[in-house]
Design a protein around this motif. Structure first.
Motif, short mmCIF file in Angstrom:
data_model
loop_
_atom_site.label_atom_id
_atom_site.label_comp_id
_atom_site.label_asym_id
_atom_site.label_seq_id
_atom_site.Cartn_x
_atom_site.Cartn_y
_atom_site.Cartn_z
N ASP A 1 5.65 -2.62 -4.05
CA ASP A 1 5.64 -2.59 -2.59
C ASP A 1 5.25 -3.95 -2.02
OD1 ASP A 1 3.00 -2.34 -3.43
OD2 ASP A 1 2.43 -1.01 -1.79
N ASN B 1 3.43 -1.14 4.50
CA ASN B 1 3.45 0.31 4.62
C ASN B 1 4.89 0.84 4.55
OD1 ASN B 1 2.33 2.86 4.98
ND2 ASN B 1 2.66 2.77 7.18
N GLN B 2 5.84 0.14 5.15
CA GLN B 2 7.24 0.55 5.08
C GLN B 2 7.74 0.49 3.64
OE1 GLN B 2 9.16 -2.12 7.82
NE2 GLN B 2 8.89 -0.74 9.55
N THR C 1 5.90 0.84 0.96
CA THR C 1 5.25 1.95 0.26
C THR C 1 5.96 3.26 0.55
OG1 THR C 1 3.14 0.79 0.43
CG2 THR C 1 3.05 3.13 -0.09
N GLU C 2 6.34 3.49 1.80
CA GLU C 2 7.06 4.71 2.18
C GLU C 2 8.41 4.79 1.47
OE1 GLU C 2 6.23 7.45 3.99
OE2 GLU C 2 4.23 6.60 3.88
N ALA C 3 9.10 3.67 1.36
CA ALA C 3 10.39 3.66 0.67
C ALA C 3 10.21 4.06 -0.79
CB ALA C 3 11.04 2.28 0.77
N CYS C 4 9.13 3.60 -1.40
CA CYS C 4 8.86 3.97 -2.79
C CYS C 4 8.56 5.47 -2.90
CB CYS C 4 7.69 3.17 -3.34
SG CYS C 4 8.05 1.42 -3.56
N LYS C 5 7.78 6.00 -1.96
CA LYS C 5 7.43 7.42 -1.98
C LYS C 5 8.66 8.30 -1.82
CE LYS C 5 2.69 7.14 -0.26
NZ LYS C 5 1.82 7.42 0.87
N LYS C 6 9.62 7.84 -1.02
CA LYS C 6 10.84 8.62 -0.77
C LYS C 6 11.86 8.49 -1.89
CE LYS C 6 10.42 8.43 4.23
NZ LYS C 6 11.01 7.92 5.47
N LYS D 1 6.84 4.34 -8.38
CA LYS D 1 5.80 4.47 -7.38
C LYS D 1 5.48 3.09 -6.82
CE LYS D 1 3.48 8.44 -9.42
NZ LYS D 1 2.20 8.95 -9.93
N ALA D 2 4.78 3.06 -5.70
CA ALA D 2 4.45 1.79 -5.04
C ALA D 2 3.54 0.92 -5.89
CB ALA D 2 3.81 2.06 -3.69
N LYS E 1 18.28 0.79 1.57
CA LYS E 1 17.74 0.52 2.90
C LYS E 1 18.90 0.43 3.87
CE LYS E 1 15.24 -2.90 5.51
NZ LYS E 1 14.92 -4.30 5.59
#
Length: 123
Positions: A4, A17-18, A20-25, A36-37, A51
């Motif tokens: 991330d 944070n964006q 990290t969210e992309a990794c979570k999704k 994972k992030a 993206k």
């Protein structure tokens, strides 16, 4: 460096944070694995990133020490995204602009009449 943080440093995302969210999704992969992030990035890793409906592909050349200026990003990564993916994005953008320019507001009376005439012709 964490994945991330790497994506943030190389300016694929505006905030960490964006990224990290992309990794979570599940939008970020290294090789064929969703990561994972907190996954560490190493030189020669191949990252796939989804993206804005584009599947980016990049190869890590080196690890930056901090967030980079846009001109220095190519030192740390090699973008191998197919040209068709980028052309597809341009096509989608032009299709949106063709329909109605942003900020023009509601359709005018003339626009509504033209739409009504068009629908009458098709029926």
């Amino acid at each position: 460096m964490r994945i991330d943080k790497y994506l943030w440093c190389t300016r694929y995302f505006k905030t960490r944070n964006q990224a990290t969210e992309a990794c979570k999704k599940g939008h970020v992969r290294i090789g064929d694995q969703v990561v994972k992030a907190s996954r560490e990035v190493l030189p020669s890793d191949e990252i796939q990133l989804r993206k804005n409906q584009i599947q980016y592909r990049l190869k890590v050349l080196d690890i930056p020490t901090q967030r980079l200026g846009a001109k220095l990003v190519d030192i740390y990564r090699m973008d191998t995204t197919p040209a068709e993916a980028l052309e597809h994005q341009k096509l989608m953008q032009s299709a949106k602009e063709y329909y109605r320019k942003k900020g023009t507001g509601r359709p005018t009376k003339k626009d509504r009449r033209e739409l009504d005439d068009y629908w009458d012709e098709t029926e």
